[in-house]
Scaffold this motif. Structure first.
Motif, short mmCIF file in Angstrom:
data_model
loop_
_atom_site.label_atom_id
_atom_site.label_comp_id
_atom_site.label_asym_id
_atom_site.label_seq_id
_atom_site.Cartn_x
_atom_site.Cartn_y
_atom_site.Cartn_z
N ALA A 74 64.44 11.54 47.26
CA ALA A 74 63.56 11.67 48.39
C ALA A 74 62.04 11.52 48.04
O ALA A 74 61.57 12.52 47.24
CB ALA A 74 64.01 12.59 49.24
N VAL A 75 61.41 10.50 48.54
CA VAL A 75 59.78 10.35 48.24
C VAL A 75 58.81 10.36 49.76
O VAL A 75 59.24 9.57 50.32
CB VAL A 75 59.50 9.07 47.41
CG1 VAL A 75 58.09 9.08 47.03
CG2 VAL A 75 60.22 9.40 46.04
N VAL A 76 57.85 11.21 49.71
CA VAL A 76 57.05 11.11 50.73
C VAL A 76 55.40 10.87 50.14
O VAL A 76 55.30 11.46 49.42
CB VAL A 76 57.01 12.43 51.76
CG1 VAL A 76 55.74 12.48 52.63
CG2 VAL A 76 58.37 12.84 52.37
N VAL A 77 55.03 9.80 50.54
CA VAL A 77 53.78 9.37 50.38
C VAL A 77 52.59 9.96 51.34
O VAL A 77 52.69 9.63 52.46
CB VAL A 77 53.55 7.90 50.08
CG1 VAL A 77 51.99 7.37 49.68
CG2 VAL A 77 54.49 7.24 49.04
N VAL A 78 51.42 10.60 50.90
CA VAL A 78 50.62 11.13 51.79
C VAL A 78 49.17 10.70 51.32
O VAL A 78 48.73 10.42 50.06
CB VAL A 78 50.57 12.87 51.42
CG1 VAL A 78 49.60 13.46 52.36
CG2 VAL A 78 51.91 13.32 51.55
N ASP A 79 48.50 10.51 52.51
CA ASP A 79 47.07 9.60 52.43
C ASP A 79 46.02 10.60 52.01
O ASP A 79 46.18 11.95 52.07
CB ASP A 79 46.77 8.84 53.29
CG ASP A 79 46.43 9.50 54.64
OD1 ASP A 79 46.28 10.66 54.69
OD2 ASP A 79 46.59 8.83 55.81
N PRO A 80 44.93 10.27 51.71
CA PRO A 80 43.62 11.33 51.44
C PRO A 80 43.38 12.05 52.65
O PRO A 80 42.61 13.08 52.44
CB PRO A 80 42.53 10.27 51.22
CG PRO A 80 43.07 9.23 50.70
CD PRO A 80 44.45 8.65 51.54
N ASP A 81 43.65 11.65 53.83
CA ASP A 81 43.57 12.55 55.17
C ASP A 81 44.73 13.46 55.24
O ASP A 81 44.58 14.16 56.33
CB ASP A 81 43.59 11.70 56.26
CG ASP A 81 42.25 10.78 56.24
OD1 ASP A 81 41.35 11.39 55.75
OD2 ASP A 81 42.09 9.63 56.84
N ALA A 105 57.58 7.13 53.88
CA ALA A 105 59.01 8.04 53.45
C ALA A 105 59.84 7.09 53.26
O ALA A 105 60.46 6.18 54.04
CB ALA A 105 59.10 9.06 54.58
N ASN A 106 60.94 7.22 52.46
CA ASN A 106 62.03 6.30 52.05
C ASN A 106 63.18 6.99 52.84
O ASN A 106 63.10 8.01 53.28
CB ASN A 106 62.03 6.12 50.33
CG ASN A 106 62.79 7.65 49.64
OD1 ASN A 106 62.66 8.65 50.31
ND2 ASN A 106 63.19 7.34 48.44
N GLY A 107 64.17 6.25 52.40
CA GLY A 107 65.36 6.46 53.21
C GLY A 107 66.13 7.95 52.92
O GLY A 107 66.51 8.61 53.75
#
Length: 355
Positions: free
Chosen positions: A25-32, A38-40
């Motif tokens: 499970a991977v969640v990508v978070v931006d600078p804000d 988010a993947n499956g």
């Protein structure tokens, strides 16, 4: 960071397809501090679709673990932590957050399920398998070792010859196995003191090079600034020698064998030590790495269980004893396949000495 590209032509998957198919499970978070991707598996674990999560503050979807964070930009990791989800039940995971290179402010959070078989708690929380091994060791030592002495003595009274040698050799082999199993039945707490780990690592490496690893280079990649660890010197020496021996066996059939011994200071590493207690930081990392084929996939999740071995002649006690001794020092040991090319990593995480 631009949006993930769509699948490419000619049947080759693009990054979006590969990201969606990642087995973690991977969640990508931006600078804000808002979720960008988010993947499956993240959708399944958090019970939310990517469309719902994108644009939301990450804390509103995935509250961070209650543990000190690194301030040096090198990431953050907490193992076997329980997170109370805002819109669902609690989840128990290994939570790893890392900065994305070349994209300042962007972060990737990976979540690994930490089921009951992978709990990394204090030594008093060992699983049923370890408790069973303790009971078996005590029982077998009592019931078998004394008769073995009688058998060996009787064999020596015979007239000698090949049969006598065979009997005494096999008796000695079984007695040595019982001695190893007795290590599991010792439940006395280990005396832990502040120690500089480098003389111990040097000694373990010398033992290996003079014996079972003769002729193989053991590379060193050390962080020279590590503070003292809170350990038992004899236990750590036994652990590192066992891991080096395990690595030597793993590369026996490799054309260009490599064994690497590394150390590092890992901010944010911590483990639960009991209900209602603060998590214990484990910043001292020691890794034994080899370029062998790794454990068979069907036993990889059970390598530290007693009597599990990837070698036909293996007894399945070496890594189980490593796990016991590491836990007795309030640390954890992990198995992983990492890097390019992929290599086997046995990672120790240990507490530092109190200042």
């Amino acid at each position: 960071m631009p949006p993930l590209p769509e699948p490419t032509r000619h049947g080759r998957p693009g990054f979006a397809a590969l990201f969606g198919a990642l087995p973690v499970a991977v969640v990508v978070v931006d600078p804000d501090n808002r979720i960008a991707h988010a993947n499956g598996l993240a959708e399944q674990m958090l019970n939310l679709s990517e469309r719902v999560m994108v644009g939301q503050p990450v804390e509103a979807i995935l509250p961070p673990p209650d543990a000190p964070r690194s301030r040096d930009g090198h990431g953050f990791a907490v193992y076997d932590t329980e997170i109370a989800m805002p819109r669902g039940p609690k989840i128990r995971v290994d939570f790893v957050e890392a900065q994305i290179p070349d994209h300042p402010g962007w972060r990737a959070i990976t979540l690994h399920s930490a089921g009951p078989s992978r709990r990394l708690g204090h030594a008093s929380e060992r699983g049923a398998g370890a408790r069973a091994a303790v009971g078996a060791a005590a029982m077998l030592a009592h019931e078998i070792k004394n008769p073995l002495s009688g058998i060996r003595g009787a064999a020596q009274l015979l007239n000698g010859g090949e049969l006598t040698t065979l009997i005494t050799t096999e008796v000695d082999r079984i007695a040595a196995l019982i001695d190893r199993m007795q290590d599991f039945s010792d439940t006395r707490p280990l005396p832990l003191v502040p120690e500089n780990i480098y003389p111990l690592l040097a000694h373990a490496r010398s033992v290996a090079l003079a014996g079972f690893a003769r002729g193989i280079q053991i590379e060193e990649r050390f962080d020279p600034s590590l503070p003292p660890a809170r350990i038992n010197r004899d236990a750590l020496l036994q652990i590192v020698i066992n891991l080096l021996k395990n690595a030597r066996e793993a590369v026996r059939s490799v054309r260009n064998p490599r064994i690497i011994l590394t150390t590092a200071y890992r901010h944010g590493m911590s483990v639960s030590i009991g209900e209602g207690q603060s998590r214990l930081p484990l910043p001292i990392e020691i890794c034994v790495i080899d370029n062998g084929p790794g454990a068979p996939s069907d036993i990889a999740d059970h390598l530290f269980d007693p009597f599990v071995s990837g070698r036909r002649e293996g007894q399945g006690l070496g890594l189980a004893l490593v796990d016991k001794l590491v836990r007795d020092m309030s640390g954890i040991v992990q198995y992983a396949r990492e890097g390019t090319p992929e290599m086997t990593v046995l990672r120790l995480l240990l507490p530092r000495a109190r200042a």
